[in-house]
Design an enzyme around this catalytic site. Sequence first.
Site, PDB file in Angstrom:
ATOM      1  N   ASN A 210      65.304  36.294  97.850  1.00  0.00           N
ATOM      2  CA  ASN A 210      65.124  36.511  96.412  1.00  0.00           C
ATOM      3  C   ASN A 210      65.879  37.763  95.984  1.00  0.00           C
ATOM      4  O   ASN A 210      66.472  38.450  96.813  1.00  0.00           O
ATOM      5  CB  ASN A 210      63.631  36.612  96.081  1.00  0.00           C
ATOM      6  CG  ASN A 210      62.979  37.746  96.859  1.00  0.00           C
ATOM      7  OD1 ASN A 210      63.280  38.900  96.649  1.00  0.00           O
ATOM      8  ND2 ASN A 210      62.092  37.392  97.796  1.00  0.00           N
ATOM      9  N   ASP A 279      57.320  33.047 100.031  1.00  0.00           N
ATOM     10  CA  ASP A 279      56.050  32.332 100.214  1.00  0.00           C
ATOM     11  C   ASP A 279      56.149  31.300 101.328  1.00  0.00           C
ATOM     12  O   ASP A 279      55.175  31.036 102.020  1.00  0.00           O
ATOM     13  CB  ASP A 279      55.663  31.637  98.899  1.00  0.00           C
ATOM     14  CG  ASP A 279      55.257  32.658  97.848  1.00  0.00           C
ATOM     15  OD1 ASP A 279      54.675  33.690  98.235  1.00  0.00           O
ATOM     16  OD2 ASP A 279      55.534  32.437  96.656  1.00  0.00           O
ATOM     17  N   LYS A 289      75.094  25.708 112.795  1.00  0.00           N
ATOM     18  CA  LYS A 289      75.304  25.604 111.349  1.00  0.00           C
ATOM     19  C   LYS A 289      75.164  24.144 110.909  1.00  0.00           C
ATOM     20  O   LYS A 289      75.773  23.245 111.508  1.00  0.00           O
ATOM     21  CB  LYS A 289      76.706  26.118 110.998  1.00  0.00           C
ATOM     22  CG  LYS A 289      76.969  26.124 109.508  1.00  0.00           C
ATOM     23  CD  LYS A 289      78.377  26.589 109.181  1.00  0.00           C
ATOM     24  CE  LYS A 289      78.658  26.362 107.715  1.00  0.00           C
ATOM     25  NZ  LYS A 289      80.072  26.524 107.395  1.00  0.00           N
ATOM     26  N   ASP A 307      49.951  35.524 104.236  1.00  0.00           N
ATOM     27  CA  ASP A 307      49.864  36.452 103.109  1.00  0.00           C
ATOM     28  C   ASP A 307      49.541  37.832 103.683  1.00  0.00           C
ATOM     29  O   ASP A 307      48.430  38.078 104.167  1.00  0.00           O
ATOM     30  CB  ASP A 307      48.793  36.001 102.115  1.00  0.00           C
ATOM     31  CG  ASP A 307      48.893  36.793 100.819  1.00  0.00           C
ATOM     32  OD1 ASP A 307      48.970  38.039 100.885  1.00  0.00           O
ATOM     33  OD2 ASP A 307      48.931  36.173  99.746  1.00  0.00           O
ATOM     34  N   ILE A 308      50.519  38.718 103.629  1.00  0.00           N
ATOM     35  CA  ILE A 308      50.401  40.013 104.310  1.00  0.00           C
ATOM     36  C   ILE A 308      49.315  40.870 103.671  1.00  0.00           C
ATOM     37  O   ILE A 308      48.406  41.356 104.341  1.00  0.00           O
ATOM     38  CB  ILE A 308      51.760  40.748 104.280  1.00  0.00           C
ATOM     39  CG1 ILE A 308      52.815  39.905 105.003  1.00  0.00           C
ATOM     40  CG2 ILE A 308      51.636  42.127 104.922  1.00  0.00           C
ATOM     41  CD1 ILE A 308      54.248  40.345 104.780  1.00  0.00           C
ATOM     42  N   LYS A 342      42.798  37.854  96.617  1.00  0.00           N
ATOM     43  CA  LYS A 342      43.290  38.555  97.812  1.00  0.00           C
ATOM     44  C   LYS A 342      42.398  39.727  98.210  1.00  0.00           C
ATOM     45  O   LYS A 342      42.723  40.468  99.128  1.00  0.00           O
ATOM     46  CB  LYS A 342      44.718  39.047  97.582  1.00  0.00           C
ATOM     47  CG  LYS A 342      45.725  37.923  97.265  1.00  0.00           C
ATOM     48  CD  LYS A 342      47.152  38.416  97.343  1.00  0.00           C
ATOM     49  CE  LYS A 342      48.120  37.332  96.890  1.00  0.00           C
ATOM     50  NZ  LYS A 342      49.464  37.492  97.439  1.00  0.00           N
TER      51      LYS A 342
END
Length: 401
Positions: A210, A279, A289, A307-308, A342
């Site tokens: 991202n 995610d 490749k 999920d850290i 969370k």
Amino acid sequence: MSSLANKQILLGVTGGIAAYKSADLVRRLQDAGASVQVVMTPAAQEFITPLTMQALSGHPVHTQLLDPEAEAGMGHIQLARWADLLLIAPATADFMARLSQGLGNDLLTSICLATAAPIALAPAMNQGMWRNAATQANLDILIDRKIHIFGPADGGQACGDIGPGRMLEPLQIVDMAARLFATGSLAGKKVVITAGPTREAIDPVRYISNHSSGKMGYALVQAAIEAGAQTVLISGPTQLAKPARARCIDVITAEEMYNASMAEALDCDLFIAAAAVADYRPIEVATQKMKKGDDDDITLHLIKNPDIVASVAALTPKPLTVGFAAESEKLIDYARTKLERKNLDLVVANNIAASNIGFNSDDNAVTLIDKHSSTDISQRSKQQLARELIACFAQKLAPQR
Ligand code: C5P
């Protein structure tokens, strides 16, 4: 990174013979990691030219309050907002008088009135002028208003007098400026911060990632160091220079970030999840490749990453755990849901629909949310924001009286 890393310092130069030392001061501030812009009063320009200061600072020098061109670009309000510190060196007796009376009759005094940043003066004047009762009364007013006074030193003066009124040496001024940012509010605490993006390999040359730059996380690391914390940075791949006084753990994938975070969080006091963690990751990573075939579409099978921040929040004992929520709508609702789901202590929510803040930009504006309240922190540089956030977190960690 050194003591003034990432700090934006607006150097005000007023008209005294010590103005020649301000040229060296620009360099010394830059050596300490600061970026410097210069404002000169008309009298200062009698002693040293704006061109010299422009060449050294690498920015146009600001000289006039009512300059339509400057006001359209970086006018006095923008300069007042830009500064992390307003440093006036040398500060003459006349400037101290005008500042103590709240005058705004030139660019520099107007910026002083408008800024929320700390102001520091390095006075320089003849010993008689310094000792004069009027100057001393003005000094008391300025100290009362929490303006920092660096010096002056005692010694021989340009006019041949001996006594107090010499401007401090540039390196002494840099040292005192750096100390203004060292709050000590997290002294003795261990802080772990995740930052940047993660990369999830598809094959040896491709990955899912991202646009996170890591700037917010790195700014938090710097602010935590300034607050005296033993700071651990767990960073995905970024272009940013590593902070010198943090322990840095480089990771690529979400799983690596998870493993490093769980190991470091066990004995930490504050865990801040500023990373933009992928995610999902491909279930299988191709060893060679992947070749383009005849199919017009292909399917990648992805599996959820751990999920850290939620895993850290499930530890006993649990550190003060802070997550980020980047949302494009229903900011507060979604952020509060995240807080509960969370089990976080705090969520820093920002609106990614605004184009001038957030992801990849230098500025951010956020809302800080806990179980009972929400506090808006308006748009400012990520460094300034980081210092505000760290101050809030430190307050939460301080023993309640
Ligand atoms: O669930 P969402 O990704 O919207 O939550 C964002 C917050 O959770 C951020 O603080 C981010 O660092 C953290 N996070 C995490 N591990 C993940 C996903 C998000 O720590 N796998």
